[in-house]
Scaffold this motif. Structure first.
Motif, mmCIF file in Angstrom:
data_model
loop_
_atom_site.group_PDB
_atom_site.id
_atom_site.type_symbol
_atom_site.label_atom_id
_atom_site.label_comp_id
_atom_site.label_asym_id
_atom_site.label_seq_id
_atom_site.Cartn_x
_atom_site.Cartn_y
_atom_site.Cartn_z
ATOM 1 N N SER A 19 0.980 -1.394 -0.606
ATOM 2 C CA SER A 19 -0.029 -0.573 0.254
ATOM 3 C C SER A 19 0.796 1.287 0.073
ATOM 4 N N ARG A 219 -12.590 -5.308 6.394
ATOM 5 C CA ARG A 219 -11.703 -3.847 6.400
ATOM 6 C C ARG A 219 -12.379 -3.043 6.130
ATOM 7 N N LEU A 221 -10.928 0.960 4.099
ATOM 8 C CA LEU A 221 -10.320 2.501 5.141
ATOM 9 C C LEU A 221 -10.929 4.047 5.222
ATOM 10 N N ALA A 230 -13.590 -0.434 1.707
ATOM 11 C CA ALA A 230 -13.775 -1.770 1.939
ATOM 12 C C ALA A 230 -13.347 -3.093 0.953
ATOM 13 N N GLY A 279 -7.605 1.998 9.643
ATOM 14 C CA GLY A 279 -8.135 0.448 8.612
ATOM 15 C C GLY A 279 -8.986 0.075 10.073
ATOM 16 N N ASP A 281 -11.093 -2.906 11.564
ATOM 17 C CA ASP A 281 -11.580 -4.683 11.018
ATOM 18 C C ASP A 281 -13.050 -4.189 11.770
ATOM 19 N N ASN A 291 -5.767 -0.414 13.230
ATOM 20 C CA ASN A 291 -5.185 0.036 12.567
ATOM 21 C C ASN A 291 -4.900 1.218 12.087
ATOM 22 N N PRO A 295 -2.233 1.194 8.368
ATOM 23 C CA PRO A 295 -3.348 0.451 7.448
ATOM 24 C C PRO A 295 -2.663 -0.309 5.986
ATOM 25 N N GLY A 297 -4.503 -2.227 2.887
ATOM 26 C CA GLY A 297 -5.426 -2.367 1.612
ATOM 27 C C GLY A 297 -5.459 -2.153 1.062
#
Length: 344
Positions: A19, A219, A221, A230, A279, A281, A291, A295, A297
């Motif tokens: 990322s 997840r 964001l 997501a 992030g 969860d 997170n 983060p 993803g």
């Protein structure tokens, strides 16, 4: 704009999925001055905070292929004053290096730091969800944290469910997450011996089992208190953890009504704490972890939805920096008016 990424070493990047690399590539594509450094490269000389940085050399054209960009990136090694940057993007992997934050404290008024240093201090642990109150509290599963074996044994015995989730307070990336069966209480003390340790030094989290956990988590964001993307992470058949690095796989996901309500309830506090890129969860509408340090993803959400979240994130950073510069310009203009009045 001059931007510094405080991150993990360049040679540890996985170019196909990383990322942070997407953010660096986007910054380079915009023609920004890009420097990368690590927490171990921070230093202070004559009360000025510096970092030994690798500054990305400008090329005539930045490759559209991110793996190719990574492979051919050319850097110049420099010792640079941190206060000279417009933005510092925190992307170091857990655990949190509190000494690195202490280095950055001296430049926090000169540079936009994402995420905020105090926000990282208070939120980079699994206790942070307990700070949410009011409407946000309903999205937090019942959680117990203790070093006391007796207390944790009592919690399991009195639980109204047959399963609970146990994990170390200091873990990250799904490390040490297990399902505890109430029917296996005879083995629980031995597990606690291992998790807490003989010197009673480690805290343990015992959390209510959220229905649907076996099907994976979501997840989400968050950027500036709003969801920007997501994905759902589905665990493998041989593991309860849905983390990608633990063998889980990602699938496309649209936020449910309950998940949107969760984001709306949590967003204002995240912004107040200076946690602009986060992030979340989530399992079945319940917040499991926040997170805040690095983060991930972005790459997977991009691929699933044919978007480029790094563009949205860099737009936000540039807008914040621009707004800060306008405030300074306005202040200086007013100072000039006052100085001219004194001369008259």
């Amino acid at each position: 704009m001059k931007i510094c990424f405080l991150m993990y070493p360049w040679d540890r990047i996985e170019p196909e999925t990383d990322s942070t690399l997407r953010l660096i590539h986007e910054a380079a594509s915009r023609g920004l001055t890009v420097a990368i450094t690590t927490p171990h490269s921070l230093t202070i000389r004559d009360s000025v905070a510096y970092a030994y940085c690798n500054v990305l050399k400008r090329s005539a054209k930045v490759s559209g292929s991110i793996p190719s960009f990574y492979k051919h990136a050319d850097f110049k090694r420099c010792k640079l004053p941190l206060a000279g940057f417009d933005a510092i993007i925190m992307r170091a992997n857990p655990p949190l290096d509190t000494t690195a934050l202490n280095f950055l404290d001296s430049v926090r008024n000169d540079v936009f730091i994402m995420n905020d240093l105090d926000g990282l201090r208070i939120a980079n642990n699994k206790l942070y969800p307990a700070s949410f109150s009011g409407e946000a509290a309903r999205f937090i599963p019942v959680t117990h944290v203790s070093k006391s074996q007796e207390y944790l044994e009592q919690v399991l015995e009195e639980s109204s469910t047959e399963q609970m989730i146990m994990k170390p307070l200091s873990g990250f990336g799904g490390q040490g997450v297990i399902v505890v069966e109430k029917s296996a209480q005879r083995s629980f003390r031995s597990l606690l011996d291992f998790y807490i340790g003989r010197d009673q030094g480690n805290y343990v989290i015992l959390q209510e089992y959220v229905e649907g956990a076996s099907e994976g988590d979501v997840r989400i964001l968050m950027l500036n208190g709003e969801p920007i993307g997501a994905m759902k992470r589905v665990p493998s058949e041989k593991d309860i953890r849905s983390n990608i690095h633990a063998g889980g796989r990602e699938v496309k996901h649209a936020l449910s009504k309950e998940e949107k309500a969760l984001c709306k309830a949590l967003g204002p506090q995240l912004v107040r704490d200076g946690l602009y890129l986060v992030g979340l969860d989530v399992i079945n509408g319940k917040l499991i972890e926040v997170n805040v340090l690095s983060p991930g993803g972005i790459t997977r959400i991009n691929k699933l939805n044919r978007v480029k979240l790094q563009k949205t994130i860099l737009d936000f950073v540039e807008n914040v920096v621009s707004a800060r510069e306008k405030v300074i310009e306005r202040k200086n203009a007013f100072r000039k008016v006052i100085e001219d009045a004194e001369v008259i």
